[in-house]
Design a protein around this motif. Structure first.
Motif, PDB file in Angstrom:
ATOM      1  N   LEU A  44     -87.108 -79.986  -7.202  1.00 23.16           N
ATOM      2  CA  LEU A  44     -87.316 -80.181  -5.767  1.00 23.16           C
ATOM      3  C   LEU A  44     -86.623 -79.082  -4.966  1.00 23.16           C
ATOM      4  O   LEU A  44     -87.213 -78.490  -4.051  1.00 23.16           O
ATOM      5  N   VAL A  45     -85.363 -78.810  -5.322  1.00 22.32           N
ATOM      6  CA  VAL A  45     -84.612 -77.780  -4.601  1.00 22.32           C
ATOM      7  C   VAL A  45     -85.234 -76.411  -4.824  1.00 22.32           C
ATOM      8  O   VAL A  45     -85.322 -75.592  -3.899  1.00 22.32           O
ATOM      9  N   LEU A  46     -85.693 -76.153  -6.045  1.00 27.10           N
ATOM     10  CA  LEU A  46     -86.324 -74.864  -6.323  1.00 27.10           C
ATOM     11  C   LEU A  46     -87.623 -74.722  -5.518  1.00 27.10           C
ATOM     12  O   LEU A  46     -87.941 -73.637  -5.017  1.00 27.10           O
ATOM     13  N   GLN A  47     -88.362 -75.814  -5.352  1.00 25.13           N
ATOM     14  CA  GLN A  47     -89.583 -75.774  -4.540  1.00 25.13           C
ATOM     15  C   GLN A  47     -89.272 -75.575  -3.067  1.00 25.13           C
ATOM     16  O   GLN A  47     -89.982 -74.849  -2.350  1.00 25.13           O
ATOM     17  N   LEU A  48     -88.220 -76.215  -2.587  1.00 26.29           N
ATOM     18  CA  LEU A  48     -87.868 -76.118  -1.171  1.00 26.29           C
ATOM     19  C   LEU A  48     -87.319 -74.757  -0.799  1.00 26.29           C
ATOM     20  O   LEU A  48     -87.501 -74.284   0.335  1.00 26.29           O
ATOM     21  N   THR A  49     -86.629 -74.099  -1.746  1.00 31.76           N
ATOM     22  CA  THR A  49     -85.907 -72.863  -1.401  1.00 31.76           C
ATOM     23  C   THR A  49     -86.281 -71.656  -2.241  1.00 31.76           C
ATOM     24  O   THR A  49     -86.116 -70.520  -1.792  1.00 31.76           O
ATOM     25  N   GLY A  50     -86.733 -71.870  -3.483  1.00 27.76           N
ATOM     26  CA  GLY A  50     -86.966 -70.754  -4.398  1.00 27.76           C
ATOM     27  C   GLY A  50     -85.684 -70.079  -4.838  1.00 27.76           C
ATOM     28  O   GLY A  50     -85.702 -68.963  -5.357  1.00 27.76           O
ATOM     29  N   SER A  51     -84.548 -70.747  -4.673  1.00 32.08           N
ATOM     30  CA  SER A  51     -83.245 -70.123  -4.908  1.00 32.08           C
ATOM     31  C   SER A  51     -82.453 -70.847  -5.978  1.00 32.08           C
ATOM     32  O   SER A  51     -82.245 -72.074  -5.893  1.00 32.08           O
ATOM     33  N   ALA A  52     -81.973 -70.094  -6.973  1.00 28.59           N
ATOM     34  CA  ALA A  52     -81.083 -70.678  -7.983  1.00 28.59           C
ATOM     35  C   ALA A  52     -79.728 -71.012  -7.376  1.00 28.59           C
ATOM     36  O   ALA A  52     -79.069 -71.974  -7.776  1.00 28.59           O
ATOM     37  N   THR A  53     -79.294 -70.219  -6.397  1.00 31.12           N
ATOM     38  CA  THR A  53     -78.024 -70.497  -5.731  1.00 31.12           C
ATOM     39  C   THR A  53     -78.067 -71.843  -5.029  1.00 31.12           C
ATOM     40  O   THR A  53     -77.084 -72.586  -5.020  1.00 31.12           O
ATOM     41  N   ALA A  54     -79.219 -72.197  -4.446  1.00 32.62           N
ATOM     42  CA  ALA A  54     -79.349 -73.491  -3.767  1.00 32.62           C
ATOM     43  C   ALA A  54     -79.193 -74.641  -4.746  1.00 32.62           C
ATOM     44  O   ALA A  54     -78.593 -75.676  -4.418  1.00 32.62           O
ATOM     45  N   ILE A  55     -79.732 -74.481  -5.959  1.00 31.58           N
ATOM     46  CA  ILE A  55     -79.536 -75.517  -6.983  1.00 31.58           C
ATOM     47  C   ILE A  55     -78.044 -75.657  -7.295  1.00 31.58           C
ATOM     48  O   ILE A  55     -77.514 -76.761  -7.391  1.00 31.58           O
ATOM     49  N   GLY A  56     -77.374 -74.530  -7.409  1.00 31.02           N
ATOM     50  CA  GLY A  56     -75.937 -74.548  -7.669  1.00 31.02           C
ATOM     51  C   GLY A  56     -75.161 -75.203  -6.544  1.00 31.02           C
ATOM     52  O   GLY A  56     -74.183 -75.928  -6.776  1.00 31.02           O
ATOM     53  N   ILE A  57     -75.596 -74.978  -5.296  1.00 27.90           N
ATOM     54  CA  ILE A  57     -74.917 -75.587  -4.148  1.00 27.90           C
ATOM     55  C   ILE A  57     -75.071 -77.104  -4.186  1.00 27.90           C
ATOM     56  O   ILE A  57     -74.118 -77.848  -3.913  1.00 27.90           O
ATOM     57  N   VAL A  58     -76.280 -77.582  -4.510  1.00 28.76           N
ATOM     58  CA  VAL A  58     -76.495 -79.029  -4.604  1.00 28.76           C
ATOM     59  C   VAL A  58     -75.583 -79.626  -5.677  1.00 28.76           C
ATOM     60  O   VAL A  58     -74.945 -80.667  -5.463  1.00 28.76           O
ATOM     61  N   LEU A  59     -75.505 -78.974  -6.815  1.00 32.87           N
ATOM     62  CA  LEU A  59     -74.628 -79.466  -7.881  1.00 32.87           C
ATOM     63  C   LEU A  59     -73.174 -79.429  -7.446  1.00 32.87           C
ATOM     64  O   LEU A  59     -72.387 -80.326  -7.770  1.00 32.87           O
ATOM     65  N   ALA A  60     -72.812 -78.390  -6.695  1.00 31.29           N
ATOM     66  CA  ALA A  60     -71.442 -78.296  -6.202  1.00 31.29           C
ATOM     67  C   ALA A  60     -71.126 -79.432  -5.235  1.00 31.29           C
ATOM     68  O   ALA A  60     -70.075 -80.075  -5.325  1.00 31.29           O
ATOM     69  N   LEU A  61     -72.045 -79.710  -4.308  1.00 31.27           N
ATOM     70  CA  LEU A  61     -71.829 -80.804  -3.358  1.00 31.27           C
ATOM     71  C   LEU A  61     -71.733 -82.144  -4.067  1.00 31.27           C
ATOM     72  O   LEU A  61     -70.982 -83.030  -3.647  1.00 31.27           O
ATOM     73  N   GLN A  62     -72.466 -82.286  -5.146  1.00 33.61           N
ATOM     74  CA  GLN A  62     -72.441 -83.528  -5.912  1.00 33.61           C
ATOM     75  C   GLN A  62     -71.146 -83.684  -6.684  1.00 33.61           C
ATOM     76  O   GLN A  62     -70.743 -84.810  -7.002  1.00 33.61           O
ATOM     77  N   THR A  63     -70.481 -82.587  -6.966  1.00 27.60           N
ATOM     78  CA  THR A  63     -69.281 -82.646  -7.796  1.00 27.60           C
ATOM     79  C   THR A  63     -67.987 -82.340  -7.034  1.00 27.60           C
ATOM     80  O   THR A  63     -66.905 -82.566  -7.573  1.00 27.60           O
TER      81      THR A  63
END
Length: 415
Positions: A44-63
């Motif tokens: 979902l995040v990759l579709q919304l942004t096309g960014s691997a960094t955004a996936i990392g940010i979501v994981l960071a916020l979750q942790t």
């Protein structure tokens, strides 16, 4: 015949207990749902942004909550009825998945929604995870603890195979949102299993009385016991940089090999298959302590380095089976070593630090892995993890050498 005898007598020893059978059945359903959400969220995040960094940010916020509040979550676990605490928090986690699913199904989801709900999930996990980890000893007792931890890892690994595969089918048939809704429904199973446990069979640890300084007391206890401090430091480094597969694998599938969501599911499932083999091996023949942890960390690092050099997707999928086996061996060995070494009234705090090292460290490692992948590709993300594993093994060797020159420490698991 010896191998078969070991498997019959040792591999599934914890399942002799009716409480563990009931508990693990609820976990089986919930973990499949969790892996469905994990795959769907990254995609979902990759579709919304096309960014691997955004996936990392979501994981960071979750942790991040685990990183900041995880140790206090251990204090709460030591003070509380762990079963009741888990029931409440698992229910809230189901609500989080339901909200995200409704947002996606109604096509109103935005990136900030994912960010906020990731923080909410992280807040739940920083209290639920220490309670769940330390509850295992109450559920099965010390004799079957290592076996139960390993079987739990096997279950997680099976879920890692099944969940992504089901997620791929569900995404193709009904869209991303259905994955989140099914995960929300799966929490009913785990909450029901906890409600149905025979509490008279639980081997409860004495609850710690409320007092000032209990968080500092936990840190001091770990610092003074190398059988706790060394595995935790190794787990922190490996957990931070090597276990960022949710960031690295989508990039490998989509950018490095241009193979799409299906390849991501296959890579995740391959890791799950390997983890099943590794978990069963640990359940049957596993050992606890620093020395086995060093050897596993070394092998884990070598496997990740070889996987980074895979010439094609098929080879990488095969190699990820080996990576998966070694990853679960490392985490299971660390987990059971810490639980057996910790004093009963400190176990919640010790396992909270394990959760911080394993999960909370993603708040730091997720963005780092995402940035590395954006700069140099998915292969570099695997190499980053390989280096972390090798450095962790070196740290363990240094600690063992120092131990031979110092007096004996408080009781714990020897290397």
């Amino acid at each position: 015949m010896t191998v078969l005898a070991d498997i019959r007598g040792q591999t599934f020893a914890a399942l002799r207990g009716p409480n563990f059978r009931l508990y693990i059945s609820g976990q089986a359903v919930s973990l499949i749902g969790t892996w469905m959400q994990t795959v769907a969220q990254s995609w979902l995040v990759l579709q919304l942004t096309g960014s691997a960094t955004a996936i990392g940010i979501v994981l960071a916020l979750q942790t991040v909550p685990m990183l900041l509040l995880g140790p206090y979550g251990g204090v709460v676990a030591d003070r509380s009825d762990k079963r009741r605490l888990m029931i409440g928090l698992q229910t809230l986690m189901g609500v989080q998945a339901l909200i995200l699913g409704l947002l996606v199904v109604t096509d109103t989801v935005a990136l900030w929604h994912v960010y906020v709900l990731a923080v909410a999930l992280g807040l739940n996990q920083c209290f639920e995870n220490p309670a769940r980890q330390s509850f295992m000893l109450e559920l099965v007792g010390p004799e079957d603890l290592r076996n139960a931890v390993s079987l739990q890892s096997v279950l997680a690994s099976c879920s890692r195979m099944i969940g992504p595969a089901v997620a791929g089918l569900v995404i193709a048939a009904g869209g991303l949102g259905v994955c989140f809704l099914l995960n929300a429904a799966s929490f009913v199973a785990v909450v029901t299993s906890l409600l149905r446990l025979d509490v008279s069979r639980l081997q409860r640890s004495p609850a710690a009385a409320r007092a000032k300084g209990q968080l500092r007391e936990g840190f001091a206890y770990v610092r003074s016991t190398s059988d706790l401090a060394v595995p935790l430091l190794m787990m922190a480094l490996v957990g931070c940089l090597a276990f960022e597969f949710q960031v690295v694998l989508p990039v490998l599938a989509d950018h490095t090999f241009a193979a799409g969501a299906g390849a991501y599911g296959f890579l995740t499932a391959a890791m799950g298959a390997g983890s099943v083999v590794g978990g069963l091996a640990v359940a049957t023949w596993g050992r606890t302590g620093t020395r086995p942890l060093i050897l596993t960390s070394l092998a884990f690092g070598i496997a990740m380095a070889v996987a980074a050099a895979a010439p094609n997707l098929t080879t990488l999928i095969v190699l990820m089976v080996i990576v998966g086996a070694l990853s679960v061996t490392f985490t299971s060995t660390t987990n059971s070593s810490l639980q057996l070494a910790a004093a009963p009234m400190m176990r919640g705090r010790v396992m909270a630090l394990w959760s911080v090292a394993f999960l909370g460290s993603t708040a730091i490692g997720g963005p780092i892995a995402g940035w590395v992948c954006e700069q140099w590709g998915g292969r570099a993300g695997l190499l980053l993890g390989a280096v972390a594993c090798l450095v962790a093994a070196a740290m363990g060797v240094v600690a063992l050498r120092r131990r031979t020159t110092t007096p004996a420490e408080p009781a714990g698991v020897t290397g």
